[in-house]
Design a protein around this motif. Structure first.
Motif, short mmCIF file in Angstrom:
data_model
loop_
_atom_site.label_atom_id
_atom_site.label_comp_id
_atom_site.label_asym_id
_atom_site.label_seq_id
_atom_site.Cartn_x
_atom_site.Cartn_y
_atom_site.Cartn_z
N ILE A 21 -3.43 -1.47 7.82
CA ILE A 21 -4.32 -2.13 6.87
C ILE A 21 -3.69 -3.45 6.40
CG2 ILE A 21 -5.52 -0.06 6.04
CD1 ILE A 21 -3.65 0.13 3.71
N ASN A 22 -4.57 -4.37 5.98
CA ASN A 22 -4.06 -5.63 5.45
C ASN A 22 -4.96 -6.17 4.35
OD1 ASN A 22 -5.96 -7.84 6.33
ND2 ASN A 22 -5.45 -7.07 8.38
N TYR A 23 -4.41 -7.08 3.56
CA TYR A 23 -5.22 -7.86 2.62
C TYR A 23 -4.56 -9.21 2.41
CZ TYR A 23 -1.99 -6.58 -1.22
OH TYR A 23 -0.89 -6.42 -2.03
N GLN A 55 -9.92 -6.23 2.18
CA GLN A 55 -9.19 -5.17 2.87
C GLN A 55 -9.75 -5.01 4.26
OE1 GLN A 55 -9.37 -0.79 2.15
NE2 GLN A 55 -7.19 -1.02 1.70
N ASN A 59 -7.22 6.73 1.18
CA ASN A 59 -8.53 6.20 0.78
C ASN A 59 -9.17 5.41 1.92
OD1 ASN A 59 -8.23 7.32 -1.75
ND2 ASN A 59 -7.62 5.41 -2.75
N PHE A 60 -8.35 4.65 2.63
CA PHE A 60 -8.87 3.88 3.77
C PHE A 60 -9.40 4.82 4.85
CE2 PHE A 60 -8.38 1.87 7.92
CZ PHE A 60 -9.10 0.70 7.74
N PRO A 101 0.81 -1.21 0.00
CA PRO A 101 0.00 0.00 0.00
C PRO A 101 0.85 1.27 0.00
CG PRO A 101 -0.91 -1.59 1.53
CD PRO A 101 0.40 -2.15 1.06
N ASP A 102 0.42 2.25 -0.82
CA ASP A 102 1.11 3.53 -0.87
C ASP A 102 0.29 4.58 -0.11
OD1 ASP A 102 -1.05 3.99 -2.55
OD2 ASP A 102 0.15 4.15 -4.38
N ARG A 122 -1.65 6.85 -1.07
CA ARG A 122 -3.03 6.99 -1.56
C ARG A 122 -3.93 5.91 -0.96
NH1 ARG A 122 -4.30 7.49 -7.91
NH2 ARG A 122 -3.22 9.47 -7.53
N ALA A 123 -3.41 4.70 -0.84
CA ALA A 123 -4.19 3.61 -0.25
C ALA A 123 -4.55 3.92 1.20
CB ALA A 123 -3.40 2.30 -0.33
N PHE A 124 -3.61 4.48 1.95
CA PHE A 124 -3.89 4.85 3.34
C PHE A 124 -4.90 5.99 3.41
CE2 PHE A 124 0.18 2.65 4.04
CZ PHE A 124 -0.15 1.89 5.15
N SER A 155 0.36 -3.53 6.38
CA SER A 155 1.17 -2.34 6.29
C SER A 155 0.63 -1.28 7.25
CB SER A 155 1.15 -1.81 4.85
OG SER A 155 2.09 -0.76 4.67
#
Length: 266
Positions: free
Chosen positions: A132-134, A154, A16-17, A9-10, A12-14, A121
């Protein structure tokens, strides 16, 4: 790089979450009392077979955000306070703020227990913290015969600080538990299991300082990555875990077996 590649995750992913944690659009309120709020969201049109998202938010008085972050990271402490855990361990690290781990847990009877392998991550964002995880696949850790391999599409936590001794914890999960689950399981998760689990985390935070003083107090590799003893795993050893590639277990006809713990809380 293909769409199927495992990605760490970058920023942006954090972001967005965090945005989804704060949004209420498209969510149905299912529980709201004593500082705890739970929402659910159905993904897909068939209520019986669809995936569900669940979001829980809890106000934690007397719990600093930093302590909550430590408790959610500390795998040794989790083995002490998490009564649902069967086995949990770290497999290896990917970067200074990403690793891969295994977690198995007890499910409500008479369902079969579940396990999962996830890429996790984490990132401090100002006074907030996000984990977060997946789900991923690793060749050395295939599904077990006595477990149902679940899939985290997610899942994560947002910890928001509100001063030195107060924080808010939001848990957001988009999980495919695999199998056709009876509707009571979904209802039970939002009405009983999720709030109960959140409260356990908050209680665990109150005892963490004393416990940590007696258990390697300076060891916090999630804060000090140079402390980690985990082997480095190349991302190429991992692949995306798709739900449709796993065995489908039909548990939809199973009826609920109420535990003594639940009867006592009614």
């Amino acid at each position: 790089m293909s769409a199927e590649s495992v990605l760490i995750p970058d920023d942006r992913a954090f972001s967005n979450f965090k945005e989804e944690c704060g949004s209420e659009e498209g969510w149905s309120l299912t529980y709201n009392k004593t500082g705890m709020t739970v929402w659910t969201q159905t993904i897909g049109g068939d209520e019986e077979k669809s995936l569900h998202k669940i979001k829980c938010r809890m106000a934690c008085k007397d719990v600093p955000a930093e302590t909550m972050y430590d408790v959610l990271h500390d795998i040794e402490y989790r083995r002490k306070w998490d009564a649902n855990v069967i086995e949990t361990f770290d497999i290896g690290k990917l970067t200074v703020n990403a690793d891969v781990g295994y977690y198995s847990w007890k499910c409500p009877k008479p369902l079969r227990n579940r396990d999962v392998i996830t890429l996790r991550s984490w990132l401090p964002m100002g006074s907030d913290y996000i984990i977060i995880n997946y789900s991923v696949k690793h060749a050395k850790y295939p599904p077990k015969k006595d477990m149902v391999r679940a899939v985290s599409i997610q899942t994560g936590y947002l910890i928001q600080s509100h001063g030195p001794d107060h924080c808010t914890l939001t848990y957001l999960a988009h999980v495919d538990p695999k199998g056709s689950l009876p509707k009571w399981v979904v209802n039970k998760s939002s009405q009983f299991l999720a709030p109960k689990a959140m409260k356990k985390i908050s209680k665990a935070c109150l005892k963490y300082g004393e416990w940590k003083q007696r258990h390697n107090p300076g060891f916090k590799p999630w804060l000090y990555p140079e402390q980690t003893t985990l082997p480095t795993i190349p991302v190429s050893e991992l692949s995306i875990q798709h739900a449709d590639s796993l065995e489908n277990i039909d548990e939809s006809t199973l009826s609920e077996m109420q535990t003594r713990e639940e009867r006592d809380s009614d």
